[in-house]
Write an enzyme that holds these catalytic residues in place. Structure first.
Site, PDB file in Angstrom:
ATOM      1  N   ARG A  46       0.851  -1.194   0.000  1.00  0.00           N
ATOM      2  CA  ARG A  46       0.000   0.000   0.000  1.00  0.00           C
ATOM      3  C   ARG A  46       0.886   1.244   0.000  1.00  0.00           C
ATOM      4  NH1 ARG A  46      -1.540   1.715   4.626  1.00  0.00           N
ATOM      5  NH2 ARG A  46      -2.329  -0.247   5.438  1.00  0.00           N
ATOM      6  N   TYR A  98     -16.300  16.719 -15.794  1.00  0.00           N
ATOM      7  CA  TYR A  98     -16.688  15.319 -15.741  1.00  0.00           C
ATOM      8  C   TYR A  98     -17.785  15.111 -14.685  1.00  0.00           C
ATOM      9  CZ  TYR A  98     -16.177  10.303 -14.900  1.00  0.00           C
ATOM     10  OH  TYR A  98     -16.418   8.969 -14.739  1.00  0.00           O
ATOM     11  N   ASP A 170      -7.299  18.646 -14.554  1.00  0.00           N
ATOM     12  CA  ASP A 170      -7.611  17.272 -14.957  1.00  0.00           C
ATOM     13  C   ASP A 170      -7.256  17.175 -16.440  1.00  0.00           C
ATOM     14  OD1 ASP A 170      -8.786  14.946 -15.902  1.00  0.00           O
ATOM     15  OD2 ASP A 170     -10.568  15.126 -14.642  1.00  0.00           O
ATOM     16  N   LYS A 195      -8.036   6.166 -19.389  1.00  0.00           N
ATOM     17  CA  LYS A 195      -8.373   6.665 -20.720  1.00  0.00           C
ATOM     18  C   LYS A 195      -7.141   6.601 -21.639  1.00  0.00           C
ATOM     19  CE  LYS A 195     -12.142   7.442 -18.395  1.00  0.00           C
ATOM     20  NZ  LYS A 195     -12.484   8.713 -17.772  1.00  0.00           N
TER      21      LYS A 195
HETATM   22  C1  LIG Z   1     -13.064   9.170 -16.589  1.00  0.00           C
HETATM   23  C2  LIG Z   1     -12.721  10.506 -16.079  1.00  0.00           C
HETATM   24  C3  LIG Z   1     -12.483  10.720 -14.724  1.00  0.00           C
HETATM   25  C4  LIG Z   1     -12.637   9.633 -13.685  1.00  0.00           C
HETATM   26  O1  LIG Z   1     -11.706   8.625 -13.839  1.00  0.00           O
HETATM   27  P1  LIG Z   1     -11.986   7.085 -13.402  1.00  0.00           P
HETATM   28  O2  LIG Z   1     -10.718   6.414 -13.805  1.00  0.00           O
HETATM   29  O3  LIG Z   1     -13.187   6.628 -14.139  1.00  0.00           O
HETATM   30  O4  LIG Z   1     -12.201   7.101 -11.935  1.00  0.00           O
HETATM   31  C5  LIG Z   1     -12.124  12.004 -14.327  1.00  0.00           C
HETATM   32  N1  LIG Z   1     -12.015  13.001 -15.215  1.00  0.00           N
HETATM   33  C6  LIG Z   1     -12.245  12.830 -16.521  1.00  0.00           C
HETATM   34  C7  LIG Z   1     -12.109  13.983 -17.454  1.00  0.00           C
HETATM   35  C8  LIG Z   1     -12.609  11.581 -16.999  1.00  0.00           C
HETATM   36  O5  LIG Z   1     -12.862  11.414 -18.300  1.00  0.00           O
END
Ligand SMILES: *Cc1c(COP(=O)(O)O)cnc(C)c1O
Length: 382
Positions: A46, A98, A170, A195
């Site tokens: 962890r 998001y 982000d 992603k």
């Molecule tokens: C998918 C996404 C998230 C969240 O990520 P997870 O891996 O699904 O927890 C946050 N910000 C954006 C822009 C996203 O596309």
């Protein structure tokens, strides 16, 4: 090292013990200690795991930051950033964001005591106007989700610095091959590695990068204390995916530009949102701030929701699915999927219409993708 070399070599030295060019997956929870207080740098997975350390080094290198931290999901990474705040603090988030982040802010952090305002990225002074005495953090995505608005990060980081606020970006829609927020003055970069970074729709993961030692120390402490860490296999798969990031992004983008131009001319399409189109209001800014325009396209169909239903049901290559950034093309209906956490009124205020569709353009052959869209659009006529 240039970017294409970094993705393959940064933090990825062959295994010192065996010479294995691809280091093993350290599938272990714990580490034998030579004596009390004597270990080889690892005590418990962890806290730290060698496979995760390699991923973290790679993330940091690609974003041009000093430290990377990996999390079990993008949301876990986001939660870590908000852990820097305390009840009574105020956050200004970009209004177009998001849905999961919005849900976390509104349903988890507001009841906990955080104050949140939303600023319209199109209002040049929107963020400044929203600042209060207790504001601590600005949170944005760019390009935004789902309307692909582009925010001027250099300008916004100037505002944040002047007012002594943290700026977190982000960067999920514009992985570091396209955009490096730290170089624009952001304090923190947030990723859903689910992603583009992992790129193959086979893991859930998140990451943070910063060059600020104090922020890093607090986030690293939180990572271990809260424990939302990714397993070593997911770290390994993410590293493997990241090696082809530049190659994938070039193909994603070529396809996206081709399809955006096609959609732009199509009579069944009322509007196309893509910063790579010369008549996008964000084209000039995106050209300055980014190395490319990415591969997310949103569009509004003529004929409202009924047209949308027909369109998504006729697509063959674009699977109707949440998520984005994988090699395969996906289509999503934000009002009922990624942005279902917003009420209809809030969606209307944010101009997320009932005829909005979002495409994550994959790296299949562009003509197959175009033909797929053409067939589905032809049958979407209501
Ligand atoms: C998918 C996404 C998230 C969240 O990520 P997870 O891996 O699904 O927890 C946050 N910000 C954006 C822009 C996203 O596309």
């Amino acid at each position: 090292m240039r970017f294409e070399s970094k993705v393959i070599h940064a933090g990825q030295k062959p295994d010192p013990q065996t010479g294995a060019v691809i280091p093993p997956v350290y599938q272990t929870s714990t580490y034998r200690q030579d004596g009390i207080g004597k270990n080889a740098g690892y005590e418990y997975s962890r806290t730290d795991n060698p496979t995760r350390s390699r991923l973290q080094a790679l993330l940091a290198s690609l974003e041009g930051g000093r430290w990377g931290l990996a999390f079990a999901s993008g949301m876990a990474a986001s939660a870590a950033v908000f852990s820097l705040l305390k009840p009574g603090d105020h956050v200004i988030a970009g209004a177009d964001l998001y849905g999961g982040t919005y849900r976390f802010l509104e349903k988890v952090l507001v009841p906990w005591g955080l104050e949140v305002s939303y600023a319209d990225p199109d209002d040049g002074r929107g963020f400044e106007k929203a600042v209060k005495k207790n504001t601590r953090l600005i949170w944005v995505e760019t390009p935004t989700n789902p309307l692909l608005k582009v925010i001027d990060l250099g300008k916004l980081s100037g505002v944040a610095e002047h007012l002594n606020l943290l700026l977190a970006v982000d960067n999920t829609f514009a992985p570091p091959y396209l955009q490096k927020p730290l170089a624009c003055g952001a304090d923190l970069v947030v990723h859903s590695t689910t992603k583009y970074l992992s790129g193959h729709s086979d893991i859930i993961g998140g990451g943070l990068v910063t060059s600020n030692p104090n922020i890093h120390r607090r986030l690293k402490f939180y990572q271990n204390a809260a424990g939302a860490v990714p397993g070593p296999w997911d770290c390994w798969l993410t590293i493997r995916g990241m090696k082809t990031l530049p190659v994938r992004m070039r193909e994603h983008e070529k396809n996206a530009l081709f399809l955006a131009q096609y959609l732009h001319r199509h009579p069944q399409v009322a509007k196309v949102y893509y910063p790579g189109l010369p008549d996008s209001p964000y084209h000039a800014l995106a050209s300055r701030q980014m190395e490319g325009f990415g591969a997310m396209i949103s569009l509004e169909l003529e004929g409202g929701f009924r047209a949308v239903e027909r369109f998504v049901s006729r697509l063959k290559f674009f699977s109707l699915a949440e998520s984005l950034g994988g090699v395969e093309s996906l289509v999503c209906y934000p009002p009922a999927m990624t942005h279902a956490a917003f009420s209809p009124q809030q969606r209307a205020r944010r101009h997320i219409s009932d005829s909005l569709v979002r495409l994550s353009v994959g790296i299949e052959h562009k003509l197959d993708l175009r033909d797929d869209l053409a067939r589905a659009l032809a049958s979407s006529k209501v």
